[in-house]
Design a protein around this motif. Structure first.
Motif, PDB file in Angstrom:
ATOM      1  N   ASN A 163       0.813  -1.209   0.000  1.00  0.00           N
ATOM      2  CA  ASN A 163       0.000   0.000   0.000  1.00  0.00           C
ATOM      3  C   ASN A 163       0.854   1.271   0.000  1.00  0.00           C
ATOM      4  O   ASN A 163       0.483   2.279  -0.607  1.00  0.00           O
ATOM      5  N   THR A 164       1.992   1.216   0.678  1.00  0.00           N
ATOM      6  CA  THR A 164       2.892   2.368   0.705  1.00  0.00           C
ATOM      7  C   THR A 164       3.419   2.677  -0.686  1.00  0.00           C
ATOM      8  O   THR A 164       3.428   3.832  -1.130  1.00  0.00           O
ATOM      9  N   HIS A 205      -6.319   5.318  -5.739  1.00  0.00           N
ATOM     10  CA  HIS A 205      -6.014   6.708  -5.414  1.00  0.00           C
ATOM     11  C   HIS A 205      -6.337   7.621  -6.593  1.00  0.00           C
ATOM     12  O   HIS A 205      -6.852   8.730  -6.405  1.00  0.00           O
ATOM     13  N   SER A 258       0.586   4.026  -3.005  1.00  0.00           N
ATOM     14  CA  SER A 258       0.204   5.381  -2.619  1.00  0.00           C
ATOM     15  C   SER A 258       1.216   6.394  -3.143  1.00  0.00           C
ATOM     16  O   SER A 258       0.849   7.461  -3.661  1.00  0.00           O
ATOM     17  N   ARG A 288      -4.806  -1.322  -1.580  1.00  0.00           N
ATOM     18  CA  ARG A 288      -5.299  -0.099  -2.210  1.00  0.00           C
ATOM     19  C   ARG A 288      -4.321   0.299  -3.309  1.00  0.00           C
ATOM     20  O   ARG A 288      -3.355   1.023  -3.061  1.00  0.00           O
ATOM     21  N   ASN A 292       0.976   9.493  -5.910  1.00  0.00           N
ATOM     22  CA  ASN A 292       1.461  10.854  -5.652  1.00  0.00           C
ATOM     23  C   ASN A 292       2.394  11.335  -6.751  1.00  0.00           C
ATOM     24  O   ASN A 292       2.381  12.518  -7.130  1.00  0.00           O
TER      25      ASN A 292
END
Length: 399
Positions: free
Chosen positions: A243-244, A291, A247, A286, A251
């Motif tokens: 997930n890191t 996102h 994400s 996720r 970004n």
């Protein structure tokens, strides 16, 4: 009597569901082929500003050529200008320099700065085409990367900027050397502490440093921090590690969207990164696509790519070079691929908004495996907008 006919009824419902879908037959994966078969997508994707093009393996020639073809179509027919892929932004910047100026050797850049799975001729073919396109068009194409894993490249970029502008503020990070007696995961902890401390004190601008270069320095710092968190958690918490990374990749795409404000973008990544949230048996992933969907809504469209047979290129394990001898195993019963295979069309793209296809899905990363399907069923329309199915694929060509 009901016990006799219920299985038959279920089968008839499945057949009815499949026949209700309207696949668009594809004529070729050749990037130079005309766009007659893709033109129906023009109206259906007209609202999209970011399109993710996936891959069920990191080493299938036809997936890569189809993405090249799709980007040509999006650029020439729909005004897309930014191509961004699941690899280092630093290597991508060197490719962009070649596209802009002709300086450098894209094959050498890909070999030196890109992940081994993408050191393939299919990628260099796209780069050469983008260079040629820019020579003949006023509206220029951009090549970008959005992955955060390549910590050493961000470190090199930050080191270069620090030397150029005498930025002593980054010295604690650039001079850090890990104790050889600790694990790789443990070595990430000081990096996380240093990056966190720097983020708290760094100003929004720096005297004597152009705004673009200062933003790049902070961009590198953020990606080093994200990679350190990802690697630190791989030992104890794979879910959070995944997930890191995703994400941070999202970004990075937002960063590109700000850099190229108002331009439309196509993404190249594995299917697993482009989909919506996936949760089953206590594991919640996720992906980057989740996102993007939260920010862009339906202006983000994702396209999975799946196959039924053939070969693929991959690393046999982490310690050797990729090879091309790996087999695509036949679709297992009830899998997404088995249901797509039932259309009996060699190549097609299928809209998924009304699709009832649900089953285990083939997913192969950088490492070859005989166990090629997800552990749990996937409802395709819950994760993707479209799926490209290619009945037979072959191994990408090593540069």
């Amino acid at each position: 009597m009901k016990r006799i006919y219920l299985p038959l009824l279920a089968l008839l419902c499945l057949c009815a569901n499949v026949s209700a879908q309207k696949p668009i037959t594809l004529s070729s994966t050749d990037p130079a082929a005309d766009y007659a078969d893709l033109l129906p997508l023009k109206n259906q994707l007209s609202h999209a500003t970011v399109i993710g093009a996936g891959e069920g393996t990191h080493g299938s020639r036809e997936f890569f050529r189809m993405k090249h073809r799709l980007f040509r179509f999006l650029a020439e027919e729909m005004g897309f200008t930014v191509f961004a892929m699941e690899d280092s932004p630093i290597g991508a910047a060197l490719i962009q320099q070649f596209i802009d100026t002709g300086e450098g050797n894209p094959v050498a850049i890909i070999r030196e700065h890109f992940h081994k799975v993408y050191q393939v001729k299919e990628l260099s073919d796209l780069v050469y085409w983008m260079r040629d396109y820019n020579l003949h068009h006023d509206k220029k194409l951009r090549f970008a990367g959005f992955d955060c894993q390549q910590m050493h490249y961000f470190h090199q970029q930050l080191s270069g900027l620090s030397t150029q502008y005498d930025l002593q503020c980054f010295a604690p990070l650039l001079n850090y050397t890990a104790d050889t007696g600790i694990t790789f995961s443990k070595a990430m902890e000081p990096i996380i502490r240093i990056c966190d401390s720097l983020k708290r004190v760094l100003p929004a601008s720096m005297n004597g440093v152009p705004e673009a270069d200062w933003k790049l320095a902070r961009f590198c710092l953020n990606n080093i921090l994200a990679a350190a968190h990802e690697f630190r958690m791989q030992q104890d918490d794979w879910e959070q590690s995944f997930n890191t990374r995703d994400s941070m990749m999202a970004n990075n795409i937002f960063w590109l969207a700000e850099k190229y404000k108002g331009e439309k973008m196509m993404l190249w990544a594995h299917n697993s990164h482009l989909g919506n949230v996936y949760s089953d048996s206590g594991f919640t992933f996720r992906p980057m696509g989740e996102h993007l969907r939260k920010v862009y809504g339906q202006r983000y469209q994702n396209i999975a790519m799946l196959t039924g047979s053939g070969t693929y290129r991959a690393l046999p394990d982490h310690h050797v070079e990729p090879d091309t001898a790996h087999a695509i195993v036949p679709p297992i019963a009830g899998s997404a691929e088995a249901q797509l295979q039932a259309y009996k069309i060699p190549m097609f793209i299928l809209p998924l908004h009304k699709s009832g296809i649900r089953g285990r899905m083939r997913t192969i990363g950088s490492i070859a495996s005989e166990y090629q399907f997800t552990l749990w069923p996937v409802a395709l329309r819950e994760r993707f907008n479209w799926v490209v199915y290619l009945e037979k694929t072959s191994s990408a060509a090593t540069l």
